[in-house]
Design a protein around this motif. Structure first.
Motif, PDB file in Angstrom:
ATOM      1  N   MET A 172     -11.106 -37.262 -11.745  1.00  0.00           N
ATOM      2  CA  MET A 172     -10.296 -37.385 -12.953  1.00  0.00           C
ATOM      3  C   MET A 172      -9.704 -36.070 -13.449  1.00  0.00           C
ATOM      4  SD  MET A 172     -10.143 -40.554 -14.264  1.00  0.00           S
ATOM      5  CE  MET A 172     -10.221 -40.489 -16.052  1.00  0.00           C
ATOM      6  N   VAL A 173     -10.161 -34.954 -12.900  1.00  0.00           N
ATOM      7  CA  VAL A 173      -9.658 -33.661 -13.375  1.00  0.00           C
ATOM      8  C   VAL A 173      -8.146 -33.544 -13.195  1.00  0.00           C
ATOM      9  CG1 VAL A 173     -10.044 -32.438 -11.190  1.00  0.00           C
ATOM     10  CG2 VAL A 173     -10.123 -31.180 -13.342  1.00  0.00           C
ATOM     11  N   SER A 208      -6.029 -42.312 -19.290  1.00  0.00           N
ATOM     12  CA  SER A 208      -6.235 -42.030 -17.867  1.00  0.00           C
ATOM     13  C   SER A 208      -7.069 -43.121 -17.204  1.00  0.00           C
ATOM     14  CB  SER A 208      -6.911 -40.669 -17.701  1.00  0.00           C
ATOM     15  OG  SER A 208      -6.086 -39.637 -18.191  1.00  0.00           O
ATOM     16  N   LEU A 209      -8.086 -43.612 -17.904  1.00  0.00           N
ATOM     17  CA  LEU A 209      -8.890 -44.703 -17.352  1.00  0.00           C
ATOM     18  C   LEU A 209      -8.045 -45.954 -17.142  1.00  0.00           C
ATOM     19  CD1 LEU A 209     -12.179 -44.341 -19.439  1.00  0.00           C
ATOM     20  CD2 LEU A 209     -11.853 -43.726 -17.035  1.00  0.00           C
ATOM     21  N   ASP A 210      -7.159 -46.246 -18.086  1.00  0.00           N
ATOM     22  CA  ASP A 210      -6.260 -47.404 -17.944  1.00  0.00           C
ATOM     23  C   ASP A 210      -5.390 -47.244 -16.705  1.00  0.00           C
ATOM     24  OD1 ASP A 210      -7.147 -48.768 -20.197  1.00  0.00           O
ATOM     25  OD2 ASP A 210      -5.665 -47.843 -21.520  1.00  0.00           O
ATOM     26  N   TYR A 211      -4.859 -46.053 -16.512  1.00  0.00           N
ATOM     27  CA  TYR A 211      -3.988 -45.775 -15.374  1.00  0.00           C
ATOM     28  C   TYR A 211      -4.740 -45.974 -14.057  1.00  0.00           C
ATOM     29  CZ  TYR A 211      -0.804 -43.033 -12.389  1.00  0.00           C
ATOM     30  OH  TYR A 211       0.042 -42.611 -11.394  1.00  0.00           O
ATOM     31  N   VAL A 212      -5.961 -45.466 -13.997  1.00  0.00           N
ATOM     32  CA  VAL A 212      -6.777 -45.605 -12.792  1.00  0.00           C
ATOM     33  C   VAL A 212      -7.068 -47.081 -12.511  1.00  0.00           C
ATOM     34  CG1 VAL A 212      -9.070 -45.149 -11.836  1.00  0.00           C
ATOM     35  CG2 VAL A 212      -7.801 -43.310 -12.965  1.00  0.00           C
ATOM     36  N   GLU A 271     -17.051 -48.653 -18.537  1.00  0.00           N
ATOM     37  CA  GLU A 271     -17.507 -49.970 -18.097  1.00  0.00           C
ATOM     38  C   GLU A 271     -16.558 -51.085 -18.532  1.00  0.00           C
ATOM     39  OE1 GLU A 271     -21.480 -50.401 -19.523  1.00  0.00           O
ATOM     40  OE2 GLU A 271     -22.335 -49.025 -18.014  1.00  0.00           O
ATOM     41  N   SER A 272     -15.919 -50.943 -19.670  1.00  0.00           N
ATOM     42  CA  SER A 272     -15.025 -51.991 -20.161  1.00  0.00           C
ATOM     43  C   SER A 272     -13.805 -52.164 -19.272  1.00  0.00           C
ATOM     44  CB  SER A 272     -14.587 -51.683 -21.595  1.00  0.00           C
ATOM     45  OG  SER A 272     -13.787 -50.516 -21.647  1.00  0.00           O
ATOM     46  N   ARG A 273     -13.509 -51.187 -18.467  1.00  0.00           N
ATOM     47  CA  ARG A 273     -12.368 -51.260 -17.544  1.00  0.00           C
ATOM     48  C   ARG A 273     -12.802 -51.616 -16.127  1.00  0.00           C
ATOM     49  NH1 ARG A 273     -11.421 -47.952 -21.742  1.00  0.00           N
ATOM     50  NH2 ARG A 273      -9.268 -47.802 -22.530  1.00  0.00           N
ATOM     51  N   GLY A 274     -14.062 -52.012 -15.974  1.00  0.00           N
ATOM     52  CA  GLY A 274     -14.569 -52.408 -14.666  1.00  0.00           C
ATOM     53  C   GLY A 274     -14.772 -51.252 -13.710  1.00  0.00           C
ATOM     54  N   LEU A 275     -14.929 -50.037 -14.260  1.00  0.00           N
ATOM     55  CA  LEU A 275     -15.097 -48.855 -13.430  1.00  0.00           C
ATOM     56  C   LEU A 275     -16.554 -48.389 -13.423  1.00  0.00           C
ATOM     57  CD1 LEU A 275     -11.987 -46.899 -14.786  1.00  0.00           C
ATOM     58  CD2 LEU A 275     -12.150 -48.021 -12.552  1.00  0.00           C
ATOM     59  N   VAL A 276     -16.898 -47.634 -12.390  1.00  0.00           N
ATOM     60  CA  VAL A 276     -18.181 -46.938 -12.335  1.00  0.00           C
ATOM     61  C   VAL A 276     -17.907 -45.449 -12.168  1.00  0.00           C
ATOM     62  CG1 VAL A 276     -19.377 -48.918 -11.322  1.00  0.00           C
ATOM     63  CG2 VAL A 276     -18.416 -47.152  -9.817  1.00  0.00           C
ATOM     64  N   VAL A 277     -18.881 -44.632 -12.481  1.00  0.00           N
ATOM     65  CA  VAL A 277     -18.770 -43.187 -12.260  1.00  0.00           C
ATOM     66  C   VAL A 277     -19.460 -42.858 -10.944  1.00  0.00           C
ATOM     67  CG1 VAL A 277     -19.239 -40.884 -13.156  1.00  0.00           C
ATOM     68  CG2 VAL A 277     -18.744 -42.754 -14.741  1.00  0.00           C
ATOM     69  N   SER A 278     -18.698 -42.341  -9.998  1.00  0.00           N
ATOM     70  CA  SER A 278     -19.275 -42.015  -8.689  1.00  0.00           C
ATOM     71  C   SER A 278     -20.101 -40.743  -8.749  1.00  0.00           C
ATOM     72  CB  SER A 278     -18.178 -41.859  -7.645  1.00  0.00           C
ATOM     73  OG  SER A 278     -17.335 -40.743  -7.933  1.00  0.00           O
ATOM     74  N   ALA A 279     -19.666 -39.785  -9.588  1.00  0.00           N
ATOM     75  CA  ALA A 279     -20.361 -38.500  -9.685  1.00  0.00           C
ATOM     76  C   ALA A 279     -19.879 -37.754 -10.915  1.00  0.00           C
ATOM     77  CB  ALA A 279     -20.113 -37.649  -8.435  1.00  0.00           C
ATOM     78  N   LEU A 280     -20.749 -36.907 -11.426  1.00  0.00           N
ATOM     79  CA  LEU A 280     -20.351 -35.876 -12.380  1.00  0.00           C
ATOM     80  C   LEU A 280     -20.190 -34.584 -11.587  1.00  0.00           C
ATOM     81  CD1 LEU A 280     -22.806 -36.612 -15.335  1.00  0.00           C
ATOM     82  CD2 LEU A 280     -20.428 -37.374 -15.082  1.00  0.00           C
ATOM     83  N   ASP A 328       1.293 -37.748 -10.157  1.00  0.00           N
ATOM     84  CA  ASP A 328       1.441 -39.202 -10.064  1.00  0.00           C
ATOM     85  C   ASP A 328       1.866 -39.625  -8.664  1.00  0.00           C
ATOM     86  OD1 ASP A 328       0.693 -39.596 -12.669  1.00  0.00           O
ATOM     87  OD2 ASP A 328       2.721 -39.739 -13.464  1.00  0.00           O
ATOM     88  N   GLU A 329       2.834 -38.922  -8.071  1.00  0.00           N
ATOM     89  CA  GLU A 329       3.303 -39.331  -6.749  1.00  0.00           C
ATOM     90  C   GLU A 329       2.246 -39.076  -5.684  1.00  0.00           C
ATOM     91  OE1 GLU A 329       7.240 -39.123  -3.920  1.00  0.00           O
ATOM     92  OE2 GLU A 329       6.906 -37.473  -5.325  1.00  0.00           O
ATOM     93  N   GLY A 330       1.632 -37.896  -5.707  1.00  0.00           N
ATOM     94  CA  GLY A 330       0.611 -37.590  -4.711  1.00  0.00           C
ATOM     95  C   GLY A 330      -0.577 -38.523  -4.808  1.00  0.00           C
ATOM     96  N   PHE A 331      -1.011 -38.788  -6.036  1.00  0.00           N
ATOM     97  CA  PHE A 331      -2.121 -39.707  -6.247  1.00  0.00           C
ATOM     98  C   PHE A 331      -1.755 -41.116  -5.780  1.00  0.00           C
ATOM     99  CE2 PHE A 331      -3.874 -42.775  -9.482  1.00  0.00           C
ATOM    100  CZ  PHE A 331      -5.138 -42.861  -8.934  1.00  0.00           C
ATOM    101  N   SER A 332      -0.576 -41.591  -6.162  1.00  0.00           N
ATOM    102  CA  SER A 332      -0.156 -42.952  -5.811  1.00  0.00           C
ATOM    103  C   SER A 332      -0.046 -43.140  -4.300  1.00  0.00           C
ATOM    104  CB  SER A 332       1.187 -43.280  -6.466  1.00  0.00           C
ATOM    105  OG  SER A 332       1.079 -43.261  -7.880  1.00  0.00           O
TER     106      SER A 332
END
Length: 322
Positions: free
Chosen positions: A7-8, A18-22, A63-72, A297-301
């Protein structure tokens, strides 16, 4: 396996935006910076550990967006010869482990660190040649008096908290190859493992598929970064693979970071995904964008699209044809 993102790369946007976008991109996981080089824009572990209401809001936002945290992730240098710098990175590592335990996050990512050349040093010293023999003496001193003692204690701390450590194998730090990673793991504990980034294997001349096999057989892969690289042989002939030019000098550098699929074709990435499955890795493939030719945005997409077509998500099931 799940597809995620570090997310950085969205720093500067709001956390929930950002969470919504992901989530809209169809990803299932996020890796979040807690300090050190990645910073802590979205997650300050000291604040969250001290305030249960903030901690719960942080948890619910994910959690409300159906996501998990893979790592800190708190990549830093806890072995820095300047004690104040080392302490800052050490403290945020401990806080990140405690926060990971509190939130049920399985991994904390960081670097192994690199000491100086003596107790009086001011800067890290990364030996890369066995001769003159001074370098061998230095390497022995670093590992025996700094690297192994630190990670024995840090590994036990993580183990006691039920958290794994994902050390990114990055040039400039003591653990930077499969061999140095396995040396560190053997000298410490099984909580100490790797956050494997294939881009750092390629520029060191290591085949990432083979690195996955070597580390996977040892049960040492705790997290995986998806980042590509191009190698310009004409520039390598001038500057070598240990090119010290700024990453901004893309026309002149021997190698450059690229978005997934723009350095190596999708078949090679499919081979890596298959090898991860073969070695029983069933966690997250976390996209890290550091491509100087593309916007975030383009590189990520493009990385998302390239990885979605090759990611192995479902259990294999029984071999019905056997």
């Amino acid at each position: 396996m799940k597809l995620g993102v570090f997310m950085v790369l969205f720093n500067g946007r709001g956390f929930e935006e950002s969470l919504d976008y992901v989530a809209e991109k169809g990803l299932k996981a996020v890796e979040i910076g807690t300090g050190g080089y990645p910073g802590n824009e979205y997650c300050n572990p000291e604040e969250l550990l001290a305030d249960p209401s903030k901690l719960e809001a942080f948890r619910k936002a994910i959690e409300s967006r159906g996501l998990v945290v893979s790592a800190l992730s708190c990549h830093g240098n806890p072995l820095h010869p300047q004690k104040a710098l080392a302490k800052a990175d050490h403290d945020v590592f401990l806080q990140s482990v405690e926060l990971a335990q509190r939130l049920g996050i399985p991994v904390v990512n960081t670097f192994s660190g690199c000491p100086g050349d003596s107790e009086d040093a001011k800067y890290p010293n990364w030996p890369v040649a066995p001769w003159p023999n001074d370098y061998q003496d230095l390497l022995k001193w670093q590992w025996e008096t700094k690297v192994i003692p630190y990670w024995k204690e840090a590994g036990k701390f993580a183990e006691d908290h039920g958290v794994k450590i994902g050390i990114e194998l990055h040039g400039g730090f003591s653990a930077h190859t499969p061999a140095t990673m396995l040396r560190l793991r053997e000298a410490t504990c099984e909580a100490v493992g790797v956050n494997l980034d294939p881009s750092h294997m390629w520029w060191q001349g290591i085949d990432p598929v083979q690195a996955i096999r070597i580390l996977g057989r040892a049960g040492a892969i705790h997290h995986f970064h998806a980042k590509d690289i191009t190698i310009d042989q004409s520039n390598v002939n001038m500057h070598g693979l240990t090119d010290m030019q700024s990453y901004t000098q893309m026309q002149d550098r021997g190698w450059n970071f690229r978005s997934v699929g723009y350095g190596h074709d999708v078949k090679i990435w499919a081979d890596m995904i298959s090898e991860l499955r073969l070695q029983s890795y069933d966690h997250v493939v976390s996209i890290e964008h550091e491509d100087g030719l593309m916007s975030v945005d383009e590189g990520f997409s493009k990385a998302v699209r390239n990885l979605q077509q090759i990611l192995i998500e479902e259990p294999a099931g029984e071999m019905w044809w056997v």
